[in-house]
Design an enzyme around this catalytic site. Structure first.
Site, PDB file in Angstrom:
ATOM      1  N   GLU A 176     -51.234 -31.978  38.317  1.00 46.14           N
ATOM      2  CA  GLU A 176     -50.563 -32.313  39.582  1.00 46.14           C
ATOM      3  C   GLU A 176     -49.150 -32.850  39.347  1.00 46.14           C
ATOM      4  OE1 GLU A 176     -53.461 -34.826  41.608  1.00 46.14           O
ATOM      5  OE2 GLU A 176     -54.413 -33.051  42.439  1.00 46.14           O
ATOM      6  N   GLU A 377     -59.411 -27.490  41.054  1.00 44.76           N
ATOM      7  CA  GLU A 377     -60.041 -28.677  41.656  1.00 44.76           C
ATOM      8  C   GLU A 377     -60.275 -28.381  43.120  1.00 44.76           C
ATOM      9  OE1 GLU A 377     -58.356 -32.601  41.249  1.00 44.76           O
ATOM     10  OE2 GLU A 377     -57.623 -32.155  39.231  1.00 44.76           O
TER      11      GLU A 377
HETATM   12  C1  BG6 Z   1     -56.778 -35.002  42.088  1.00 44.58           C
HETATM   13  C2  BG6 Z   1     -56.741 -35.475  40.660  1.00 44.58           C
HETATM   14  O1  BG6 Z   1     -55.718 -35.583  42.746  1.00 44.58           O
HETATM   15  O2  BG6 Z   1     -57.851 -35.340  42.897  1.00 44.58           O
HETATM   16  C3  BG6 Z   1     -58.043 -36.017  40.136  1.00 44.58           C
HETATM   17  O3  BG6 Z   1     -56.249 -34.491  39.805  1.00 44.58           O
HETATM   18  C4  BG6 Z   1     -58.747 -36.773  41.226  1.00 44.58           C
HETATM   19  O4  BG6 Z   1     -57.768 -36.794  38.999  1.00 44.58           O
HETATM   20  C5  BG6 Z   1     -59.058 -35.812  42.357  1.00 44.58           C
HETATM   21  O5  BG6 Z   1     -59.883 -37.447  40.810  1.00 44.58           O
HETATM   22  C6  BG6 Z   1     -59.851 -36.409  43.489  1.00 44.58           C
HETATM   23  O6  BG6 Z   1     -59.244 -37.577  43.932  1.00 44.58           O
HETATM   24  P1  BG6 Z   1     -60.045 -38.930  44.038  1.00 44.58           P
HETATM   25  O7  BG6 Z   1     -59.027 -39.911  44.396  1.00 44.58           O
HETATM   26  O8  BG6 Z   1     -61.064 -38.722  45.095  1.00 44.58           O
HETATM   27  O9  BG6 Z   1     -60.649 -39.172  42.707  1.00 44.58           O
END
Ligand code: BG6
Length: 478
Positions: A176, A377
């Site tokens: 990111e 993701e």
């Molecule tokens: C992304 C990141 O922003 O979202 C991860 O690359 C992160 O590291 C994921 O865990 C989900 O966000 P969160 O805040 O729910 O863990």
């Protein structure tokens, strides 16, 4: 017949700092994540400059993947994973980021991990820097604002490439990277918080530092990609963008233009540099907006041009709206907030769920760049409960993933070249934004709780068998 490729990379994703634990074992140094306390949706986590006794730092043990990886990878294999996205904890290899020789014990851990993946026929997809900047570099150079970090990163990458050249083919330089265009990115991504202590929502915003830091990340990324292409032609080098899709709140031209400006700033600015090898035509208008005077040294622009990526990867969780009218109701989101969309429901953390937005995003990105894409993701952070019979019925997560995969398939039918899909937090882990365990994403439940207690035992959720069948049928049976 599935619309997805035969060799579609189904799998899951994690980051080292959010799952490994063992934060100071075998020579590992402290990363910026190791200096963050736990928090919640309501109470922001804090950054501390020294480790406070009696304070809980969730990354220190996390789910202890460091000692459980064999069991966990075996479970991933049982689901049929073809690919596992994880990151390397920079401070396992270079504890302060500045050593000239790497830490052998740290390197050995990733040898074991990648060998284990290989044993199960799982292809690793490795993020080189995922919110794991050595904390020493924060305090000494104000993180990536310091130009010194370019060479330190190059040294780190050269070691990784040579060591794992026969084990890893797919690499992403920065997780990111566009976090640096947003105030929250100063903590975990650019590390431009030298001397700061306190809740993460109180970090003073300094766009000059963030944008300068981003420039250094771009140059560092491009240089190592060029190096990889020259020395390891078998490697595929990618970027990683937090794709935060936003819509204009209304068809009022003011809203439409503001949304275009927002999309350029938070999404396209970074990927244009990494895919096209140059700053976009609108870059100057962003620098002017924030009174940023970027220091670009001789050779930097040539480096950007020479180190472009082979494939584009991104995270996708939610969408927001943008309006010129400040009265609209706000919504939470990943890294950046926006406005509420009356047509969407939100997760318990206020992230607005929008499967069709994924189809829209895939088409927009592919239209713009025409290189292979991968969703690295995606997922639903939710409260899960163990029922009396020991089961975890996360049908809400299945619904979320099913709807997103359906839209992903539609985008593929519309011509998008999609390489794979690795949903986030395939095993429960620490939340990056809040430091909680309670915000769970996994197909596998880990008995670890917000007060730091728990046996660390692993249990399959209902989604585990569902996802196994999705992979088995190459996305045909959802
Ligand atoms: C992304 C990141 O922003 O979202 C991860 O690359 C992160 O590291 C994921 O865990 C989900 O966000 P969160 O805040 O729910 O863990």
């Amino acid at each position: 017949m599935s619309v997805l490729r035969k060799d579609f990379l189904w799998g899951g994703a994690v980051a080292a700092n959010q799952c490994e634990g063992a934060w100071n074992l075998d020579g590992k140094g402290a990363s910026v994540s190791d200096m963050c306390t736990n928090g919640s949706h309501k109470t922001p986590k804090r950054v501390t400059r020294t480790i406070e006794p009696d304070t809980l730092y969730p990354s220190h043990e996390a789910i202890d993947f460091y000692h459980h990886y064999e069991e966990d990878i075996a479970l991933f294999a049982e689901m049929g994973f073809k690919c596992f996205r994880t990151s390397i904890n920079w401070t396992r290899i270079f504890p302060t980021g500045e050593e000239t020789e790497p830490n052998e014990k740290g390197l050995e851990f990733y040898d074991r991990l990648f060998d284990c993946c290989k044993k199960h026929g799982i292809e690793p997809l490795v993020t080189i820097s995922h919110y794991e900047l050595p904390y020493n570099l924060v305090e000494k150079y104000n993180g990536w604002e310091g130009r010194e970090l370019i060479e330190l990163f190059e040294r780190y990458c050269h070691v990784l490439f040579e060591r794992y050249k026969d084990k890893v083919k797919y690499w992403l330089t920065f997780n990111e990277i566009n976090a640096g265009t947003m105030p929250f990115g100063a903590v975990l991504s650019t590390g431009t918080i030298k001397g700061f202590e306190g809740p993460v929502n109180k970090v003073p915003d300094k766009p000059q530092e963030r944008y300068q830091a981003l420039h250094h990340q771009f140059v560092a990324s491009a240089r190592v990609i060029k190096y990889a292409h020259e020395h390891y032609p078998q490697f595929k080098m990618g970027n990683m963008i937090c794709f935060v899709l936003s819509y204009p709140m209304t068809c009022k031209p003011d809203d439409v233009l503001l949304n275009q400006e927002h999309m350029r700033e938070v999404n396209w600015y970074c990927s244009d540099v990494q895919v096209r090898g140059e700053y976009p035509s609108f870059a100057q208008s962003i620098w002017d907006k924030y009174s940023v005077k970027l220091k670009i040294e001789d050779g930097d622009l040539e480096d950007l041009k020479a180190g472009t990526i082979d494939f584009y990867t991104f995270s996708y969780y939610m969408t927001n709206c943008i309006s010129a009218n400040p009265e609209n109701e706000k919504s939470d989101g990943n890294l950046i907030a926006g406005l509420k969309n009356p047509y969407l429901k939100a997760s318990d953390w206020g992230w607005q769920i929008d499967p069709q937005g994924l189809r829209f995003a895939l088409n927009e990105i592919y239209d713009r760049y025409h290189i292979p894409l991968m969703v690295v993701e995606n997922g639903l952070g939710a409260y899960d409960e163990i029922e009396e019979d020991g089961s975890i019925n996360d049908s809400y997560r299945i619904d979320y993933l099913r709807q997103h995969i359906e839209e992903m398939k539609k985008a593929v039918s519309e011509g998008v070249d999609l390489m794979g899909y690795t949903p986030w937090g395939c095993i429960d882990l620490v939340s990056a934004s809040t430091g909680e365990m309670a915000k769970r994403y996994g197909f596998i439940f880990v008995e670890k709780y917000d007060d730091g207690t728990g046996t660390l035992a692993r249990r399959k959720k209902k989604s585990f068998d569902w996802y196994r069948n999705v992979i088995k049928t190459n996305g045909e049976e959802l």
